[in-house]
Design an enzyme around this catalytic site. Sequence first.
Site, PDB file in Angstrom:
ATOM      1  N   GLY A  50      41.571  24.473  41.574  1.00 18.06           N
ATOM      2  CA  GLY A  50      41.765  25.223  42.808  1.00 18.06           C
ATOM      3  C   GLY A  50      42.268  26.613  42.502  1.00 18.06           C
ATOM      4  O   GLY A  50      42.756  26.892  41.400  1.00 18.06           O
ATOM      5  N   SER A  53      45.348  33.106  46.539  1.00 18.81           N
ATOM      6  CA  SER A  53      46.103  34.330  46.316  1.00 18.81           C
ATOM      7  C   SER A  53      47.312  34.085  45.416  1.00 18.81           C
ATOM      8  O   SER A  53      47.789  34.986  44.733  1.00 18.81           O
ATOM      9  CB  SER A  53      46.565  34.907  47.654  1.00 18.81           C
ATOM     10  OG  SER A  53      47.358  33.961  48.357  1.00 18.81           O
ATOM     11  N   GLY A  55      47.408  32.170  42.733  1.00 14.78           N
ATOM     12  CA  GLY A  55      47.029  31.968  41.346  1.00 14.78           C
ATOM     13  C   GLY A  55      45.972  30.886  41.244  1.00 14.78           C
ATOM     14  O   GLY A  55      44.949  30.943  41.924  1.00 14.78           O
ATOM     15  N   ARG A  56      46.230  29.846  40.438  1.00 11.19           N
ATOM     16  CA  ARG A  56      45.217  28.818  40.241  1.00 11.19           C
ATOM     17  C   ARG A  56      45.850  27.529  39.730  1.00 11.19           C
ATOM     18  O   ARG A  56      46.987  27.516  39.265  1.00 11.19           O
ATOM     19  CB  ARG A  56      44.156  29.300  39.265  1.00 11.19           C
ATOM     20  CG  ARG A  56      44.704  29.637  37.892  1.00 11.19           C
ATOM     21  CD  ARG A  56      43.668  30.340  37.039  1.00 11.19           C
ATOM     22  NE  ARG A  56      43.321  31.637  37.600  1.00 11.19           N
ATOM     23  CZ  ARG A  56      42.281  32.366  37.193  1.00 11.19           C
ATOM     24  NH1 ARG A  56      41.511  31.925  36.219  1.00 11.19           N
ATOM     25  NH2 ARG A  56      42.025  33.536  37.745  1.00 11.19           N
ATOM     26  N   ASP A 163      55.744  22.488  54.836  1.00  9.60           N
ATOM     27  CA  ASP A 163      54.323  22.799  54.654  1.00  9.60           C
ATOM     28  C   ASP A 163      53.498  21.513  54.555  1.00  9.60           C
ATOM     29  O   ASP A 163      52.601  21.401  53.714  1.00  9.60           O
ATOM     30  CB  ASP A 163      54.130  23.658  53.408  1.00  9.60           C
ATOM     31  CG  ASP A 163      52.783  24.387  53.401  1.00  9.60           C
ATOM     32  OD1 ASP A 163      52.167  24.524  54.484  1.00  9.60           O
ATOM     33  OD2 ASP A 163      52.352  24.816  52.319  1.00  9.60           O
TER      34      ASP A 163
END
Length: 361
Positions: A50, A53, A55-56, A163
Amino acid sequence: MERRVLETTEDGDTEEDTAMALQRLVELTASRVTSVRSLCVQYRLIRKLGSGSYGRVLLAQPRQGGQTVALKLLRRDSVLRTTFLREFCVGRCVSSHPGLLQTLGRPLQTPRYFAFAQEFAPCGDLSGMLQEKGLPELMVKRIVAQLAGALDFLHGRGLVHADVKPDNVLVFDPDCNRVALGDLGLTRPEGSPTPAPPVPLPTAPPELCLLLPPNTLPLRPAVDSWALGVLLFCAATACFPWDVALAPDPEFEAFAGWMTTKPQPPRPPAPWDQFAPPALTLLQGLLDLDPETRSPPLAVFDVLGDNWGLQGSGEGSGSLGVIPYKDGEEEEGGSSLEEWTDEEEDEIKDSGGMEADNRAS
């Protein structure tokens, strides 16, 4: 690393104790971040899981053996060091609960990224299972029961996830016998000043949606209760109940009107009328418009044995039983990462297409 440091004591202010303990842990961990440049020496990078914005996330296999892990990389030019350290520290402290994604090893930094390892969920996230239709009742119950336990665990340690959404629920098997709540990037001590979401979110409660900058509210566990109610609806129907919990959203207005009409009409508006009374009672409690009277996550267990009226109630294998957890059990997991490098930029590009098995958004 001491992993129960966020437990609160009977004396003193619980919210202040948690915030201070977390701050001390962040300061302690800051001196233990390992700066490295040779990621590819230590790990075989398999594929990208994945990106965003932030990072990864990469799937990686330790070259010296051990479990496959998901490496979360946060761009140093867009994420504060303290934000990275807070997420890592919270993750390490709560990793003993099976309903929370394990954070493994040590925090690392390369010239471009902050990074840490997490356990890999082979079946991806919950949103990937909800592309066409809702899940069978047994699976919905398994999911919300595990998440309710995970949230109660966090709340008992003075933390609020803040979240909860399908993207952040990681799935370990096709029948959802184990799911885990991930992405602790927004997790904060209870009472932390919290603004409105930067963009409209269907999982945000109305008390936050109503805020106007620069106003904030103290972060409360009721935020997670609301999001759990929205997630239950999503798991059952494969869609969100509204775009935003705020007028003039028509779906939210219809729900809020039904909730506030006295006496309450016996039949709820569509699509809420598809739920049997026990599930509807649960949803009304979790989605109470007043955060002060909103039900806690553990209210799920009051109706777990009842019929919820969902499709495919006879489908799915196995029993409702989920992975047990006894408070006080601790489990050390994961191997520390020793070597990192920014050479992964080129190797990642050659590692295949992006897959959404694990998400960090």
